[in-house]
Design an enzyme around this catalytic site. Structure first.
Site, PDB file in Angstrom:
ATOM      1  N   HIS A 125      44.507  44.524  43.016  1.00 55.12           N
ATOM      2  CA  HIS A 125      43.179  44.341  43.581  1.00 55.12           C
ATOM      3  C   HIS A 125      43.137  44.976  44.962  1.00 55.12           C
ATOM      4  CE1 HIS A 125      39.583  42.366  45.196  1.00 55.12           C
ATOM      5  NE2 HIS A 125      39.234  42.174  43.945  1.00 55.12           N
ATOM      6  N   ASP A 151      39.626  33.969  34.844  1.00 54.06           N
ATOM      7  CA  ASP A 151      38.939  33.857  36.136  1.00 54.06           C
ATOM      8  C   ASP A 151      39.120  35.168  36.895  1.00 54.06           C
ATOM      9  OD1 ASP A 151      38.152  31.183  35.757  1.00 54.06           O
ATOM     10  OD2 ASP A 151      40.135  30.485  36.387  1.00 54.06           O
ATOM     11  N   LEU A 152      38.055  35.916  37.058  1.00 49.01           N
ATOM     12  CA  LEU A 152      38.115  37.252  37.627  1.00 49.01           C
ATOM     13  C   LEU A 152      38.764  37.245  39.008  1.00 49.01           C
ATOM     14  CD1 LEU A 152      37.375  40.251  37.404  1.00 49.01           C
ATOM     15  CD2 LEU A 152      35.149  39.681  38.409  1.00 49.01           C
ATOM     16  N   ASP A 153      39.835  38.018  39.148  1.00 48.54           N
ATOM     17  CA  ASP A 153      40.552  38.181  40.414  1.00 48.54           C
ATOM     18  C   ASP A 153      41.030  36.858  41.006  1.00 48.54           C
ATOM     19  OD1 ASP A 153      40.169  40.950  40.318  1.00 48.54           O
ATOM     20  OD2 ASP A 153      38.234  40.799  41.320  1.00 48.54           O
ATOM     21  N   GLU A 154      41.262  35.882  40.144  1.00 48.13           N
ATOM     22  CA  GLU A 154      41.745  34.572  40.603  1.00 48.13           C
ATOM     23  C   GLU A 154      43.084  34.219  39.967  1.00 48.13           C
ATOM     24  OE1 GLU A 154      40.307  32.776  42.899  1.00 48.13           O
ATOM     25  OE2 GLU A 154      38.489  33.979  43.109  1.00 48.13           O
TER      26      GLU A 154
END
Length: 284
Positions: free
Chosen positions: A191, A225-228
């Site tokens: 990311h 969970d997006l980018d989690e």
């Protein structure tokens, strides 16, 4: 004399209790094992124990003996041969700096992996600056209507190649919940920020507008969970008021490359232990 091919990695997780290190090392010693490296961490807050042992042995400890020990401590254990290279599928879009870095580190022997496919949602010409050699390249363009069909093709590629790990090397597409769940624990994303950070489009321009003094990158496992997902590795780069958005992008590429390569290397060496929404990482 022991051979390099007789190196193995033992991973043990269980509730924290006395005698764990002594019991497992004694078991390995009884099988003629020579311990090369031992890392352990006790999470006192949650009463959990995590251990990674690298050892050399011409004969492995008996499964029965290991199972008996595991039942005694109510532990989960996994034994891996250290010399086996994991098969890797790399996903990329137009930004190919992370792809180029991974392939370079693989070619010089720094990353113990075997790339088996490169998959992109853009034509091969968009990443022509990177030499992929004879590696199979698949172009799977993604639109809202074609995404389910293309993800099925991607899943087929992963299955047919026998890939152990999928790397999102600046792959600018969001995987569906179904694909993310299917790849749980074996898909690493890079990311372009030090999470939590600026979300949405043009993150470096947002950072520049806000006058930030640090930019960074985060490598994590992909979840629904997006980018989690559980974070494996992070790093930052200091900047100043004199840096333009283009400077931030240039510096950002550098930090993205090194963070992703370290995260992939830790995974390949079995140095990452998943614990719910976080990771235990034993760096080399």
């Amino acid at each position: 004399m022991f051979s390099h091919n007789s190196t193995h990695i033992l991973i043990v997780t269980c509730d924290a209790q006395t005698g764990l290190v002594a019991a497992w090392t004694t078991c390995l010693s009884a099988a003629g094992g020579n311990i090369l490296e031992l890392n352990q961490y006790t999470d006192l807050e949650n009463n959990k124990f995590f251990m990674r042992i690298a050892f050399i042995s011409e004969s492995l400890p008996s499964s029965a003996g290991m199972e008996t020990l595991a039942k005694c401590f109510n532990a989960q254990w996994h034994l891996y041969p250290a010399g086996v290279r994991q098969k890797v599928v790399i996903l990329v879009s137009k930004f190919d700096h992370c792809l180029a870095d991974l392939l370079y580190r693989w070619r010089i022997g720094e990353l113990a992996m075997t790339p088996v496919a490169i998959v992109s949602n853009h034509p091969r010409a968009d990443t022509q600056a990177t030499d992929i050699g004879s590696l199979p390249f698949y172009c799977l363009p993604i639109t809202k209507s074609t995404k389910p069909e293309q993800e099925k093709k991607l899943q087929t590629i992963i299955e047919n190649t026998g890939a152990d790990l999928v790397i999102l090397a600046r792959y600018m597409q969001i995987l569906s919940d179904e694909m993310s769940s299917w790849l749980s624990g074996k898909c690493i994303n890079i990311h372009h920020s030090f999470l939590p950070g600026f979300k949405g489009a043009r993150p470096y321009h947002q950072a520049h507008t806000r006058g930030v003094k640090l930019i960074g990158a985060t490598a994590h496992y992909v979840t629904t969970d997006l980018d989690e997902g559980p974070i494996i590795e992070q790093d930052v780069e200091r900047i100043s008021h004199a840096d333009t958005p283009e400077d931030l992008i240039r510096k950002g590429r550098d930090v993205e490359r090194r963070v992703l390569s370290r995260a992939v290397n830790y995974h390949l060496q079995r140095r990452v232990i998943l614990d719910g929404n976080r990771t235990i990482v034993f760096p080399d």
